[in-house]
Structures are given as structure tokens and as C-alpha cells.
Design an enzyme around this catalytic site. Sequence first.
Site, mmCIF file in Angstrom:
data_model
loop_
_atom_site.group_PDB
_atom_site.id
_atom_site.type_symbol
_atom_site.label_atom_id
_atom_site.label_comp_id
_atom_site.label_asym_id
_atom_site.label_seq_id
_atom_site.Cartn_x
_atom_site.Cartn_y
_atom_site.Cartn_z
ATOM 1 N N GLY A 80 91.852 9.549 70.895
ATOM 2 C CA GLY A 80 92.825 8.582 70.361
ATOM 3 C C GLY A 80 92.885 7.390 71.280
ATOM 4 N N LYS A 100 101.524 -13.410 75.816
ATOM 5 C CA LYS A 100 100.668 -13.782 76.944
ATOM 6 C C LYS A 100 99.962 -15.093 76.608
ATOM 7 C CE LYS A 100 96.308 -12.533 79.102
ATOM 8 N NZ LYS A 100 95.238 -11.563 79.264
ATOM 9 N N VAL A 118 88.409 18.962 71.964
ATOM 10 C CA VAL A 118 87.012 19.185 71.614
ATOM 11 C C VAL A 118 86.365 19.979 72.744
ATOM 12 C CG1 VAL A 118 84.785 18.045 71.309
ATOM 13 C CG2 VAL A 118 86.815 17.176 70.131
#
Lengths: 519, 231
Positions: free
Chosen positions: A14, A83, A193
Site C-alpha cells: 500500500g 507548498k 505476502v
Amino acid sequence: MLKPTLDDIVIVGGGTAGWLTAAILAKKLNVGAAGSVQITVIESPDIPIIGVGEGTWPTMRTTLQSVGVDEGEFMRECDATFKQGAEFVNWQHTPAAGETHSYFHPLSAVFHSSYDFNLAPYWLQGVSELPYDLAVASQSRICQLGLAPKKITTAAYSALQNYAYHFNAVKFAAFMKKHCTEKLAVRFIAANVQQVRQHSCGAIAGVLTDSAGEINGDFFVDCTGSKALLLGEALGVGWHSINDVIFNDTALAMQVPYPTADWPIATHTIATAHEAGWTWDIGLHNRRGVGYVYSSAHSSDERAEQILRQHIGDQAEGLEARKIKLNLGYRQKFWQHNCVAIGMSAAFIEPLEASAIFLIEAAANMLAEQFPRSRAALGFVEQKFNDTFKLRWDKSIDFIKLHYCISQRRDTAYWVDNCADSSIPESLQQRLAHWRLHPPGKYDFDYAFEPFVLDSYLFVLYGMKFNTDIRHNLSSYPDKQRAQQLFADIDRTTALLQQQLPTHRELIDKVYRYGLPKV
Amino acid sequence: MTNIVALDSQQHQHYKLSEDKLFSHTRTAHILPLAVTEFVAAAVSLPIVFVKDSTTGQFRACALTGLQPGQNLCWQESGWQAAYIPLAVRNYPLLALKPEAQSDDYIIAVDTGSELFNQQSGQALFAADKGTDYLQQRARSAINQAHGIGLTQQFINRLLALELLVARTLTLTPKGAEPYELTGMYGIDEQRLAQLTAEQWLSLRANNDLLAIHAVLMSMAQLPLLVARLA
């Protein structure tokens, strides 16, 4: 016999890379529609997100808008701020005790548009008396004053001054995960995994997980961070180290709360050079992210922590520093068979100029645009993807190196080594040699996907007082009057913006409260 | 100076409200807030536009009464000139506010900067620590308006979701002066309205938005009449 179409995309990992890639792919490939691909993200519930990258590029605005994110909601959920560029402190020469000097690399160059009319040769002749960054862009001044890039009435994703974001990367990953699973029909599996299964040809068939069984797919995106479980470990694609060019392989990060809730928020990244690296200072809504990224060959961890604490001052008391090892370089190939690496599994330079998240967006966009639905088409896209990203990373490395190698600092072995010719890529040396006698121009940046373009180079070169000697060629620059006019226009715009723009803190508080108008 | 204060039976027990049939407080207002519930009535005499609140960036529905800040072409020394008088104008200096966004109740507030709110003339607001019938009636009207403003926000959110709001710039050329642009106004995008899917169109009907949308579109016919008032 492998099935001839590619219909199931599995993203392993992720984090910012995994969820941003999932969102871009899901949107562009119209996931959920009849006949579309299916996207699955497998995220480990145990491996924490590294979350160093807290700065983006302005491209993130287009990315978020195109995947259907509400800007105000995103900012509120991710402690995000605006920013407008970076300020480089103490990079040009060794500062005397108590002295500092700096220059800006702003994100917009109002009126400058050096592609049409390059002000640099006129600035070099002294047509403006201001430092380069203030002479050619209103935004440098806006940053100095801590003003916002827009108003509360400016539509979401629109800008009066170009901007990107600073955000909390951990919260951003969580936010994108929610967006992907709730709005973009991305499937999510929480599992570790454990093993990668390959077809006899080498292509990846599936992954074995601890809690969700075996997950098969037709195409795999490796977002497993520096471990590179798929492309690196399983497919054995090697790593091209760049530690002979870029030395900063270690970071110490701290989260520094603001002393009061209404403390001003810097609207640019402050990058301060030190004896063996530089510190970043990023203002989020509720805290600053401050860290020291340094060369472990030139500094001990103890000395580094001392530098970081000295730099932050009293506010660092009682705060813990988190150490992060950085693997500098890129994969020899980013794409092999049916697997592409995006994020730190693919490459990492160092945090300077915030290229990490930008290159995630760029990779995901290209993958989405070129995604082959037919297995037979994989080879062609693989070749194109590998060629363009090798070029993009090499060009990014050149630009990062530029910040170091034209410095006058020689106070430590770190700076001496950084300025040694042997550490400067040939491509950069050639350009620098040319620029000693000619200001950079648009033909120096002729690649369509150039990550850093002319304006960026000009800001760094002339912010660093790089000497371009054009005395032999003054006759080529006869438009002094026009240059004068443009410099005056920039001054006027700066004055006007100063009147109109709220402070950064004021706007951030309002955005969190009211959101931003859609149009 | 505007100064909004919650009405208080103790603090304001001796205060009265007088009425100004000329509505002189609007003399410098070039936009005046309007609730969606007023659109149909307002559309026959005033252009209805959407503008962003400069403090919050949120859209508000307004009647356009002037062509530059500080100018109200619908007001003269003899008083309010347009056929329709917005509720907010009639309720002034009273308004109803929700103490919290989620709350169902309203509190009644007053602009203490208004001369209409005073201790000398007008109708008494309190008697024996309780609001007078007059105050009750004025408060009901203010709550009515506040409720309408809430409905208007929901209406605007639905317009935004369907991308029906579009920026409108009015280029004005006053006699003997430089042309200028009146910006910051938004209207309903007729083209986009025509492109809505059947499903989207039905969602508008279900919310009873079609009448209001068409009232806004028809109110645009008032723009040239407003410009004509310049003469």
C-alpha cells in the site's frame, strides 16, 4: 498456455506508491465498468509505511482532481498545507558563525516564462539589482512573507501562485486507501505476502499470503518499498547504486509540534545545508516535519543527531529522532515480464526537490495510459517504460547533484567530495561547461518528459551565484528595455499579491473549516 | 459598523425597534442575500446571482442591485425602487442564527449598529422579561429567512454537484468612463442544464429545484434593466 489478455492487476504494497498507483489506474482504466480490468491491492497489516515523502509537486493537484478527490477534504484529512517552493539555506558558501544566506526555488515564475523570453542574460548584466529568485518571480517574496498561494474564494485546485502540498504521508496513504476502496472500486486485501509464484517463462503468476491464501493476477505492480519483493527478490532485477554521485544515505526524522495553535506555517520547504548533509523543515497544519539527511560515510549517527538537535533548538527537547536508511539508486529495469516497480522499489534519490512522489505519479500515469490488455503487447511497453524512466531518473539525479556540485562550500570532506569532478555525472559536467559561457535555454531541455526544466535550473544556478560569463556575447541580448519592463511587471504583481493574499495559516485554517469552492 | 449581538431580555429590556420603509440601510449594497424560497418572487424585478462569501469561500445566492461595490441602483432618496423587497432587507436589523451548525433551534440576533435598534422610538421588544407579540412576529420572519438560507445552501450544493454553476463576467461601459468588468458572479449554465441525463434531471425535479433554476435563468432578463437604471 497463459491466457492472452491482462485483466487482473495486483498491486503488492500500500503506502503512498501503492494507493496512488491504484487510484490513477482505477480512474484511467475505468475500473468497475463492464469489461474493465480489476485492481486488487494487497497491503501488509504489519509493515509500517515509511512515510518520508511529505512534499509533492504541483502535478499532485491534477492527479488528485482527476481521481475525484475533494481538495478541502484531502487537506483536512492529511494535515496538508500549501507548498510554493523550497528555500535553500547556506548552500552557496560556508556560512560564517551566526550568518545565513539563502535562495528560493519557487514553483511558479510569474511573467518569467523563460521559454518565451529568458530574463537570465539580462539579470546577468545587472538589469535588475535584486537577487535572481526575487527578480524573476513574485512567489519568492510571497514565500518570504508566509502568504498563501490563493484565496478562500479561489476554486479548488486553482491557484493564483502555482502550488503543491506538504502532507502527512501516513494519513495520505490511509486517505487514498479509503478513496480507492469506497469510490474507485479497488479491491483491498490485508495480508502479508510470503512467497511469489512464477510461470515457467518467469512472469509472475501469483503471491502466497499468510491470511488470504493465494492471490493470482495477470499483471503485478511492486510497491513493496526498498525490499522490492517482486521485481527485485523474485525476478532478480539488480540495483544500480548512485552512491558515487549522491551521498546522503541516512535520515533522522523528528516531528516538532508548533508552540501555539496559531503559529505561522511556512509555505515552502526549508532545506538547510550542514557539514555532512542538509535538514528539511516542512510545515504541516499541526506540526513541523524536520529531519537531517546525511552521508553515513561523512558523519556518525551521534554527530548527525547532534546537528539535528542543534538546528531545531529548544523545541527538540524530549522528542525522539527516527532513523531511516536510504537505498540510493534505481533498478536496472523497472519493468520485467508482467511486473512493474513503482515507488522506492523502483528507485530513490534523496528527499531534495521532492522527486519521489512526483515520479510515482509519472510512473502510474504512464502505466495507466499504456496499459497493455494483451499479453503479446507487454514487451513493447516494457521497453518504452524502461527507457523513459531510466532517462527520467538520470535527469533527476543530475538536477539533485547540481545543488551540491556548484557550491563554494569546502568546509568538510563532504563538500569537497561532492564538488569533485569524479562525483559529477558526465552529462551534467557537459552542461555546466556550456553554461559557463551561455545561460541555459529551452533547447537544453528538449525531452518531452524532462522532470526538471529550464526555470528550475535557472533558479538553482543563479541562486547559487553560478558564474555565466556572457561578456563575449552581449550583442545577442539587445532587449534591455523589454527586460526592464518585465522586471517592473514582476515587482507590481508582487505588490498586488501582497495586498490580496491571506497568510498561509489563515487560509489553511479556513480551508479546514469551510473547504474550497468547486468552481 | 455592523455589530451582531444575540438579543437578551435582560440586557435589551428597554430597547425598541423602529421601521424604515425606505430601507435606507441598503443604500450602498450592490448585492443582497436571497433565499431560494424567494427566487420566483424576486426574479420578476431583480437579477439573481451566486457569489462567493469572501470570508468562507462558500457560495451565496444574492439579488444584484448595483454594478459596482458601494452602488445600489435599486435605492434612491425616495426609498427602495424594485418591486420585490428581499426578506433579509425587510427583517433587518434582526436575524436568526443557529448556535451550532447541527442545532435545530435558532437564536435571534440584532445588528446593534443600526439606528433602528434604539431605546427611544418604535415598538417595544420586551415586557416583563418576555418578548412582546411584536418581537415574536419579527422573530418568526427572521427564522423563516434563516430556514430559507439553509435550503438555499442545499440547493447550491446540488447545483455544484451537477456542475451547473458557471462564472459570469459582466462588461460594463458607463457613459464617459472606461469600460470595466464586474467579476466574481456565477450563474446557471444553460448549456450544461440541457446536457443533463434523464436521471440527473429527475433528481432536480425530486428536490423541487426546477422552478428555482428557471427563476434564476429568467431573472437574467433583469440585467439590462438594472444597467438602464444607471442613466
